[in-house]
Design an enzyme around this catalytic site. Structure first.
Site, PDB file in Angstrom:
ATOM      1  N   ARG A 142     -17.555  -5.780  -2.146  1.00  0.00           N
ATOM      2  CA  ARG A 142     -16.509  -4.863  -2.184  1.00  0.00           C
ATOM      3  C   ARG A 142     -16.829  -4.231  -0.135  1.00  0.00           C
ATOM      4  O   ARG A 142     -15.569  -4.147   0.537  1.00  0.00           O
ATOM      5  CB  ARG A 142     -16.000  -4.073  -2.886  1.00  0.00           C
ATOM      6  CG  ARG A 142     -15.253  -2.907  -2.120  1.00  0.00           C
ATOM      7  CD  ARG A 142     -13.571  -2.213  -3.437  1.00  0.00           C
ATOM      8  NE  ARG A 142     -15.198  -1.660  -4.811  1.00  0.00           N
ATOM      9  CZ  ARG A 142     -15.865  -0.613  -4.054  1.00  0.00           C
ATOM     10  NH1 ARG A 142     -15.645  -0.300  -3.585  1.00  0.00           N
ATOM     11  NH2 ARG A 142     -16.443   0.334  -4.955  1.00  0.00           N
ATOM     12  N   TYR A 172       9.155  -5.905   6.771  1.00  0.00           N
ATOM     13  CA  TYR A 172       9.514  -6.356   5.869  1.00  0.00           C
ATOM     14  C   TYR A 172      10.160  -5.364   4.395  1.00  0.00           C
ATOM     15  O   TYR A 172       9.176  -4.619   4.742  1.00  0.00           O
ATOM     16  CB  TYR A 172       7.973  -6.982   5.284  1.00  0.00           C
ATOM     17  CG  TYR A 172       7.318  -7.710   3.582  1.00  0.00           C
ATOM     18  CD1 TYR A 172       8.568  -8.478   2.999  1.00  0.00           C
ATOM     19  CD2 TYR A 172       7.257  -7.339   3.379  1.00  0.00           C
ATOM     20  CE1 TYR A 172       8.434  -9.234   1.873  1.00  0.00           C
ATOM     21  CE2 TYR A 172       5.955  -7.665   2.194  1.00  0.00           C
ATOM     22  CZ  TYR A 172       7.387  -8.644   0.506  1.00  0.00           C
ATOM     23  OH  TYR A 172       6.797  -8.571   0.300  1.00  0.00           O
ATOM     24  N   ASP A 208       2.760  -6.376  13.395  1.00  0.00           N
ATOM     25  CA  ASP A 208       2.513  -6.741  11.763  1.00  0.00           C
ATOM     26  C   ASP A 208       3.012  -8.579  12.767  1.00  0.00           C
ATOM     27  O   ASP A 208       3.830  -8.426  13.197  1.00  0.00           O
ATOM     28  CB  ASP A 208       3.918  -7.050  11.369  1.00  0.00           C
ATOM     29  CG  ASP A 208       3.810  -7.769  10.337  1.00  0.00           C
ATOM     30  OD1 ASP A 208       3.164  -8.376   9.907  1.00  0.00           O
ATOM     31  OD2 ASP A 208       3.528  -7.334   9.259  1.00  0.00           O
ATOM     32  N   LYS A 260       0.866 -16.497   4.581  1.00  0.00           N
ATOM     33  CA  LYS A 260       0.938 -16.889   5.572  1.00  0.00           C
ATOM     34  C   LYS A 260       0.698 -18.126   6.430  1.00  0.00           C
ATOM     35  O   LYS A 260       0.346 -19.138   6.238  1.00  0.00           O
ATOM     36  CB  LYS A 260       3.017 -15.763   6.760  1.00  0.00           C
ATOM     37  CG  LYS A 260       2.708 -14.768   5.670  1.00  0.00           C
ATOM     38  CD  LYS A 260       3.942 -15.768   4.429  1.00  0.00           C
ATOM     39  CE  LYS A 260       4.669 -14.283   2.779  1.00  0.00           C
ATOM     40  NZ  LYS A 260       4.329 -12.604   3.953  1.00  0.00           N
TER      41      LYS A 260
HETATM   42  N1  LCS Z   1       4.349  -7.886   6.838  1.00  0.00           N
HETATM   43  C1  LCS Z   1       5.370  -9.054   6.540  1.00  0.00           C
HETATM   44  C2  LCS Z   1       5.781  -9.291   8.293  1.00  0.00           C
HETATM   45  C3  LCS Z   1       5.624 -10.213   5.843  1.00  0.00           C
HETATM   46  O1  LCS Z   1       6.444 -10.613   5.917  1.00  0.00           O
HETATM   47  C4  LCS Z   1       4.739  -9.394   4.528  1.00  0.00           C
HETATM   48  C5  LCS Z   1       5.052 -10.141   3.426  1.00  0.00           C
HETATM   49  C6  LCS Z   1       3.771  -8.675   4.579  1.00  0.00           C
HETATM   50  C7  LCS Z   1       3.527  -8.349   5.322  1.00  0.00           C
HETATM   51  C8  LCS Z   1       3.123  -8.861   2.971  1.00  0.00           C
HETATM   52  O2  LCS Z   1       2.434  -9.616   3.126  1.00  0.00           O
HETATM   53  P1  LCS Z   1       1.535 -10.237   1.190  1.00  0.00           P
HETATM   54  O3  LCS Z   1       1.253  -8.568   0.623  1.00  0.00           O
HETATM   55  O4  LCS Z   1       2.934 -10.702   0.637  1.00  0.00           O
HETATM   56  O5  LCS Z   1       0.413 -11.592   2.119  1.00  0.00           O
HETATM   57  N2  LCS Z   1       6.294 -11.220   3.459  1.00  0.00           N
HETATM   58  C9  LCS Z   1       7.157 -12.412   2.725  1.00  0.00           C
HETATM   59  C10 LCS Z   1       8.328 -12.743   2.223  1.00  0.00           C
HETATM   60  O6  LCS Z   1       8.893 -12.680   3.475  1.00  0.00           O
HETATM   61  N3  LCS Z   1       8.672 -13.353   1.810  1.00  0.00           N
HETATM   62  O7  LCS Z   1       7.795 -13.115   0.511  1.00  0.00           O
HETATM   63  C11 LCS Z   1       6.617 -12.439   1.222  1.00  0.00           C
END
Ligand code: LCS
Length: 397
Positions: free
Chosen positions: A56, A109, A181, A206
């Site tokens: 961790r 998001y 971001d 992504k």
């Molecule tokens: N920031 C952005 C711009 C995102 O699009 C997402 C997730 C996150 C942070 C969070 O990331 P995660 O914890 O899911 O790895 N976006 C998503 C979307 O547009 N569709 O499903 C998840």
């Protein structure tokens, strides 16, 4: 010696000679590390001797990923997390205290929006939104207690673009850190630190992972800030990445430039077709020359990446009917995968955002978001076109 991006993405921070000449990096799949004796354990906990303690707090496979992403974003240091949201929450909690204010881009998001609402309700951390479309609008939105500026660009899901160099320049005058971001661009297409911003976040789920098989997050910034997060909001809240997931990201990263070139090419071709279709009201894509944000996008992004947003003629019913008629394009949230994914933000990724805020962000019931995959663009377009034709006949019947 620093090399070009396309080389660093494959080699930086890994020397096979240190790992039995293994071409692929090993996975240190361990929860803990053994000490030679009790005194060594004491020294490691006291920070008097470097070395791993417990996964961790750090792990060699994870460190390799962190070193690589720090270089790719041109930052001093990095941390890997179990999700993008773990990176977002660890960062925002580290940067703020009660009665502070977070200034955000007009559009985020859905879960980031949800996190801000929780911080407001439970911890008295205020937040609001600014279009950030001019120096004046940004200055007007900054408050005395603004602790950080938090920007998504391109914004999920509307694909609006924020001028990062302008935001960084104004923020510097006020001594406010800028968090970006960078999920929708990846460091191959946009490097916010080079533009003067302070901190970069990724949902590595992504483009960085790129294959739809891992949930992960990344944070890049100055060494001092990264060490603070490592010892506080990451260590004690505990959103640490697993060694295997870190390894998947290292593997995905190797093809990032090749994939981003192809995602961007496919998206540009599909945008050109969509724009001329009578059932499509509007198309939003950063590298579309008719997009009002085109000049800013060109200035700070190498290419437009793979996500396209568009408004279909009609409302929720037509949007859902259109999605239901697609053949190989998958109805799914997430983006940046080899497969083309399509979703309806108002009822999916941004369903948690109250309608009034959603409409202010530009998320109407007719808005559809598509992540162009790596397939042949002609097939992607054929699937879209066929489905658009079906919707027409359904609505008429
Ligand atoms: N920031 C952005 C711009 C995102 O699009 C997402 C997730 C996150 C942070 C969070 O990331 P995660 O914890 O899911 O790895 N976006 C998503 C979307 O547009 N569709 O499903 C998840």
């Amino acid at each position: 010696m620093a090399k070009r991006f396309e080389t660093d993405v494959i080699h930086h921070g890994y020397d096979s000679k240190e790992h039995f000449d293994s071409l692929a990096s090993p996975i240190y799949q361990t929860s803990t590390f053994t000490f030679a004796n009790a005194e060594q354990g004491e020294r490691r906990f006291a920070g008097e001797e470097s070395g791993y303690i417990y996964s961790r707090l750090g792990n060699p496979t994870v460190s390799q990923l962190e070193e690589r992403i720090a270089t790719l974003e041109n930052g001093e240091a990095a941390l890997a997390f179990s999700s993008g949201m773990a990176a977002v929450s660890a960062t925002l909690i580290a940067l703020t205290r009660a009665n502070d204010h977070i200034l955000c881009s007009q559009g985020l998001y859905g879960c980031t929006f949800g996190l801000l609402e929780m911080l407001k309700e439970k911890y008295y951390i205020e937040s609001d939104f600014s279009l950030m479309d001019s120096e004046q609008s940004l200055r007007a939105a900054i408050q005395e207690n603004t602790a950080c500026i938090y920007v998504e660009t391109p914004i999920n899901p509307t694909m609006k673009v924020i001028d990062l160099e302008m935001v960084a320049r104004v923020a510097k005058e006020y001594g406010i850190p800028v968090v970006v971001d960078n999920t929708f661009s990846s460091p191959y297409l946009q490097r916010p630190i080079d533009l003067g911003c302070d901190i970069v976040i990724h949902s590595a789920t992504k483009y960085i992972g790129g294959h739809g098989d891992v949930i992960a997050g990344l944070l890049v910034g100055r060494q001092e800030f990264i060490s603070e997060v490592a010892m506080t909001t990451q260590k004690d809240i505990g959103g640490t990445i697993s060694p295997f997931d870190a390894w998947l990201l290292l593997r995905g990263l190797k093809t990032l430039p090749v994939r981003m070139d192809r995602h961007s090419f496919n998206a540009e071709q599909v945008v050109n077709q969509l724009k001329d279709h009578p059932k499509i009201k509007r198309v939003y894509y950063p590298f579309d020359p008719s997009n009002p944000d085109y000049e800013i996008a060109k200035k700070q992004m190498k290419l437009g990446a793979g996500v396209i947003a568009f408004e279909i003629d009609g409302g929720k019913q037509e949007a859902q009917a259109f999605l239901n008629c697609l053949s190989f394009i998958k109805i799914a949230v997430s983006l940046g995968d080899a497969e083309t994914l399509i979703q309806h933000p108002a009822t999916m990724t941004h369903a948690v955002v109250p309608e009034e805020s959603r409409l202010k962000m530009g998320i109407t019931d007719s808005l559809i978001r598509m992540s162009c995959g790596l397939e042949a663009w002609e097939d992607i377009w054929k699937d879209l076109q066929h489905s658009l034709d079906q919707v027409k006949s359904k609505t008429l019947s």
